[in-house]
Design a protein around this motif. Sequence first.
Motif, PDB file in Angstrom:
ATOM      1  N   THR A 102      96.623  71.283  62.599  1.00  0.00           N
ATOM      2  CA  THR A 102      96.381  70.166  63.517  1.00  0.00           C
ATOM      3  C   THR A 102      97.047  68.928  62.944  1.00  0.00           C
ATOM      4  O   THR A 102      97.204  68.793  61.722  1.00  0.00           O
ATOM      5  N   VAL A 103      97.415  68.028  63.831  1.00  0.00           N
ATOM      6  CA  VAL A 103      98.007  66.765  63.390  1.00  0.00           C
ATOM      7  C   VAL A 103      97.004  65.978  62.563  1.00  0.00           C
ATOM      8  O   VAL A 103      97.363  65.356  61.552  1.00  0.00           O
ATOM      9  N   ASP A 104      95.732  66.009  62.956  1.00  0.00           N
ATOM     10  CA  ASP A 104      94.710  65.266  62.210  1.00  0.00           C
ATOM     11  C   ASP A 104      94.612  65.747  60.766  1.00  0.00           C
ATOM     12  O   ASP A 104      94.495  64.937  59.835  1.00  0.00           O
ATOM     13  N   ASP A 105      94.648  67.061  60.553  1.00  0.00           N
ATOM     14  CA  ASP A 105      94.575  67.590  59.188  1.00  0.00           C
ATOM     15  C   ASP A 105      95.818  67.201  58.386  1.00  0.00           C
ATOM     16  O   ASP A 105      95.724  66.870  57.199  1.00  0.00           O
ATOM     17  N   ALA A 106      96.966  67.260  59.018  1.00  0.00           N
ATOM     18  CA  ALA A 106      98.203  66.880  58.324  1.00  0.00           C
ATOM     19  C   ALA A 106      98.159  65.419  57.908  1.00  0.00           C
ATOM     20  O   ALA A 106      98.482  65.069  56.765  1.00  0.00           O
ATOM     21  N   VAL A 107      97.734  64.562  58.818  1.00  0.00           N
ATOM     22  CA  VAL A 107      97.651  63.127  58.519  1.00  0.00           C
ATOM     23  C   VAL A 107      96.653  62.873  57.395  1.00  0.00           C
ATOM     24  O   VAL A 107      96.894  62.046  56.498  1.00  0.00           O
ATOM     25  N   GLY A 178     118.806  68.664  61.839  1.00  0.00           N
ATOM     26  CA  GLY A 178     118.975  67.538  60.931  1.00  0.00           C
ATOM     27  C   GLY A 178     117.688  66.815  60.611  1.00  0.00           C
ATOM     28  O   GLY A 178     117.707  65.653  60.191  1.00  0.00           O
ATOM     29  N   ASN A 179     116.554  67.491  60.827  1.00  0.00           N
ATOM     30  CA  ASN A 179     115.229  66.945  60.528  1.00  0.00           C
ATOM     31  C   ASN A 179     114.943  65.619  61.233  1.00  0.00           C
ATOM     32  O   ASN A 179     114.635  64.605  60.606  1.00  0.00           O
ATOM     33  N   PRO A 180     115.025  65.644  62.563  1.00  0.00           N
ATOM     34  CA  PRO A 180     114.638  64.447  63.310  1.00  0.00           C
ATOM     35  C   PRO A 180     113.147  64.186  63.185  1.00  0.00           C
ATOM     36  O   PRO A 180     112.353  65.120  63.016  1.00  0.00           O
ATOM     37  N   VAL A 181     112.755  62.930  63.262  1.00  0.00           N
ATOM     38  CA  VAL A 181     111.338  62.575  63.249  1.00  0.00           C
ATOM     39  C   VAL A 181     110.747  62.865  64.631  1.00  0.00           C
ATOM     40  O   VAL A 181     111.288  62.428  65.646  1.00  0.00           O
ATOM     41  N   VAL A 182     109.662  63.614  64.656  1.00  0.00           N
ATOM     42  CA  VAL A 182     108.967  63.916  65.906  1.00  0.00           C
ATOM     43  C   VAL A 182     107.579  63.283  65.811  1.00  0.00           C
ATOM     44  O   VAL A 182     106.709  63.783  65.095  1.00  0.00           O
ATOM     45  N   GLU A 183     107.406  62.193  66.497  1.00  0.00           N
ATOM     46  CA  GLU A 183     106.140  61.471  66.440  1.00  0.00           C
ATOM     47  C   GLU A 183     105.060  62.188  67.246  1.00  0.00           C
ATOM     48  O   GLU A 183     105.365  62.836  68.254  1.00  0.00           O
ATOM     49  N   PRO A 184     103.800  62.086  66.806  1.00  0.00           N
ATOM     50  CA  PRO A 184     102.709  62.677  67.594  1.00  0.00           C
ATOM     51  C   PRO A 184     102.731  62.165  69.034  1.00  0.00           C
ATOM     52  O   PRO A 184     102.894  60.963  69.283  1.00  0.00           O
ATOM     53  N   GLY A 185     102.612  63.075  69.974  1.00  0.00           N
ATOM     54  CA  GLY A 185     102.596  62.718  71.384  1.00  0.00           C
ATOM     55  C   GLY A 185     103.960  62.538  72.010  1.00  0.00           C
ATOM     56  O   GLY A 185     104.058  62.275  73.214  1.00  0.00           O
ATOM     57  N   SER A 186     105.029  62.712  71.218  1.00  0.00           N
ATOM     58  CA  SER A 186     106.374  62.449  71.739  1.00  0.00           C
ATOM     59  C   SER A 186     107.051  63.683  72.320  1.00  0.00           C
ATOM     60  O   SER A 186     108.126  63.576  72.904  1.00  0.00           O
ATOM     61  N   VAL A 187     106.447  64.859  72.149  1.00  0.00           N
ATOM     62  CA  VAL A 187     107.065  66.087  72.627  1.00  0.00           C
ATOM     63  C   VAL A 187     106.043  66.915  73.384  1.00  0.00           C
ATOM     64  O   VAL A 187     104.859  66.955  73.024  1.00  0.00           O
ATOM     65  N   THR A 188     106.504  67.535  74.459  1.00  0.00           N
ATOM     66  CA  THR A 188     105.654  68.450  75.224  1.00  0.00           C
ATOM     67  C   THR A 188     106.350  69.805  75.293  1.00  0.00           C
ATOM     68  O   THR A 188     107.567  69.903  75.134  1.00  0.00           O
ATOM     69  N   ARG A 266     106.808  61.509  54.623  1.00  0.00           N
ATOM     70  CA  ARG A 266     105.660  61.716  55.507  1.00  0.00           C
ATOM     71  C   ARG A 266     106.090  62.281  56.864  1.00  0.00           C
ATOM     72  O   ARG A 266     105.498  63.227  57.369  1.00  0.00           O
ATOM     73  N   GLU A 267     107.131  61.711  57.447  1.00  0.00           N
ATOM     74  CA  GLU A 267     107.549  62.124  58.782  1.00  0.00           C
ATOM     75  C   GLU A 267     108.048  63.563  58.803  1.00  0.00           C
ATOM     76  O   GLU A 267     107.791  64.305  59.735  1.00  0.00           O
ATOM     77  N   GLN A 268     108.782  63.974  57.748  1.00  0.00           N
ATOM     78  CA  GLN A 268     109.310  65.335  57.724  1.00  0.00           C
ATOM     79  C   GLN A 268     108.204  66.366  57.549  1.00  0.00           C
ATOM     80  O   GLN A 268     108.284  67.474  58.087  1.00  0.00           O
ATOM     81  N   LEU A 269     107.153  66.028  56.822  1.00  0.00           N
ATOM     82  CA  LEU A 269     106.031  66.951  56.680  1.00  0.00           C
ATOM     83  C   LEU A 269     105.196  67.028  57.956  1.00  0.00           C
ATOM     84  O   LEU A 269     104.656  68.086  58.298  1.00  0.00           O
ATOM     85  N   LEU A 270     105.105  65.903  58.656  1.00  0.00           N
ATOM     86  CA  LEU A 270     104.266  65.853  59.853  1.00  0.00           C
ATOM     87  C   LEU A 270     104.957  66.458  61.077  1.00  0.00           C
ATOM     88  O   LEU A 270     104.308  67.094  61.913  1.00  0.00           O
ATOM     89  N   SER A 271     106.273  66.303  61.189  1.00  0.00           N
ATOM     90  CA  SER A 271     106.986  66.699  62.406  1.00  0.00           C
ATOM     91  C   SER A 271     106.798  68.166  62.804  1.00  0.00           C
ATOM     92  O   SER A 271     106.568  68.454  63.990  1.00  0.00           O
ATOM     93  N   PRO A 272     106.883  69.136  61.878  1.00  0.00           N
ATOM     94  CA  PRO A 272     106.676  70.532  62.297  1.00  0.00           C
ATOM     95  C   PRO A 272     105.292  70.780  62.875  1.00  0.00           C
ATOM     96  O   PRO A 272     105.136  71.576  63.819  1.00  0.00           O
ATOM     97  N   VAL A 273     104.295  70.119  62.322  1.00  0.00           N
ATOM     98  CA  VAL A 273     102.929  70.289  62.829  1.00  0.00           C
ATOM     99  C   VAL A 273     102.815  69.696  64.227  1.00  0.00           C
ATOM    100  O   VAL A 273     102.158  70.264  65.110  1.00  0.00           O
ATOM    101  N   VAL A 274     103.477  68.564  64.458  1.00  0.00           N
ATOM    102  CA  VAL A 274     103.485  67.949  65.783  1.00  0.00           C
ATOM    103  C   VAL A 274     104.093  68.909  66.809  1.00  0.00           C
ATOM    104  O   VAL A 274     103.539  69.128  67.896  1.00  0.00           O
ATOM    105  N   VAL A 275     105.233  69.502  66.465  1.00  0.00           N
ATOM    106  CA  VAL A 275     105.929  70.387  67.404  1.00  0.00           C
ATOM    107  C   VAL A 275     105.107  71.635  67.700  1.00  0.00           C
ATOM    108  O   VAL A 275     104.894  71.996  68.868  1.00  0.00           O
ATOM    109  N   LEU A 276     104.629  72.315  66.669  1.00  0.00           N
ATOM    110  CA  LEU A 276     103.898  73.559  66.903  1.00  0.00           C
ATOM    111  C   LEU A 276     102.538  73.291  67.548  1.00  0.00           C
ATOM    112  O   LEU A 276     102.042  74.122  68.323  1.00  0.00           O
ATOM    113  N   SER A 277     101.952  72.141  67.278  1.00  0.00           N
ATOM    114  CA  SER A 277     100.697  71.775  67.956  1.00  0.00           C
ATOM    115  C   SER A 277     100.930  71.613  69.453  1.00  0.00           C
ATOM    116  O   SER A 277     100.075  71.993  70.272  1.00  0.00           O
ATOM    117  N   ALA A 278     102.087  71.076  69.833  1.00  0.00           N
ATOM    118  CA  ALA A 278     102.411  70.936  71.252  1.00  0.00           C
ATOM    119  C   ALA A 278     102.517  72.306  71.916  1.00  0.00           C
ATOM    120  O   ALA A 278     102.058  72.511  73.050  1.00  0.00           O
TER     121      ALA A 278
END
Length: 290
Positions: A102-107, A178-188, A266-278
């Motif tokens: 979950t994004v919450d756990d990652a954060v 290229g490891n783009p930053v994927v912010e929470p809520g930015s991808v569906t 921080r962003e690179q560690l969080l981004s995969p969780v954001v994507v797979l959570s979506a």
Amino acid sequence: MRRIGFIGTENSHTDHFLRFLNTEQRHPGFRVVALAGGRTERNEALRAQGGVEHVVDDPAGLVPLVDAAIVSTRDGARHRDQAEPLLAAGLPVLVDKPFATTVDDAVAMLDAAEKTSAVLVSCSALRFVPQIADLADDAGRGALRQLSIVGPGDPDSEYSGLFFYGIHHVEAALEILGNPVVEPGSVTASVTRDGDTTVALLRIAGVAVVLTFVVPDAGHRVPFHATATGVDGVVARELTLGRDYNAPALTRFVTAVETGRAPAGREQLLSPVVVLSAVADALADQRERP
């Protein structure tokens, strides 16, 4: 000597890390000295195999015994609870895939690491396979328009569904992009499931991304494969994991411990969780529809 502790020893990755550190001594000055999880049959076998001195009941018990720790528990939903006591003590921690479910756990883990300036590392082994560089290179294919990653994944896995294997798809895709930053809520994600196959469609950094998960069983397991489609051509590669596929992740962690600097922010560690959570959220919504 830097002393390493293990959490989540049921995972076969533990055997790899123990072999690299204690048996083959690939990283002089680093040694596994403690295992968490109590005196189970598995831990006793690992202790004898690697000459490990200590077995403790829980992650907090590692704190006075080690200088760094590796969390390899199969279910990523448990990683936060296991890593936080170590991060709170300022210890470097490698969290094996998936970083979190979950994004919450990652954060929460990222915040805990920042609070004590602890080094925090997590990465999929697919990031390091040589074929990734071929797929990321735009010399032959031109500007990337679509990226497809295929591999094993089970939405019904007891280890938090798609997160157990699916994090490999996502991290491979992000590495190629290229490891783009994927912010929470930015991808569906748009997700379909037909029998043993789940397909997710997303758009990341302006590129159409297709993630295909095929449920493995005793008789078959689809290999990881990637196809990068550009304006000038198509590059397709099987993503092959060799016997030592976990070695690069351990090397990355050892280097981080030695330098005191995490290789990914921080962003690179969080981004995969954001994507797979979506993807997981879209699949859950689909299940709830009448």
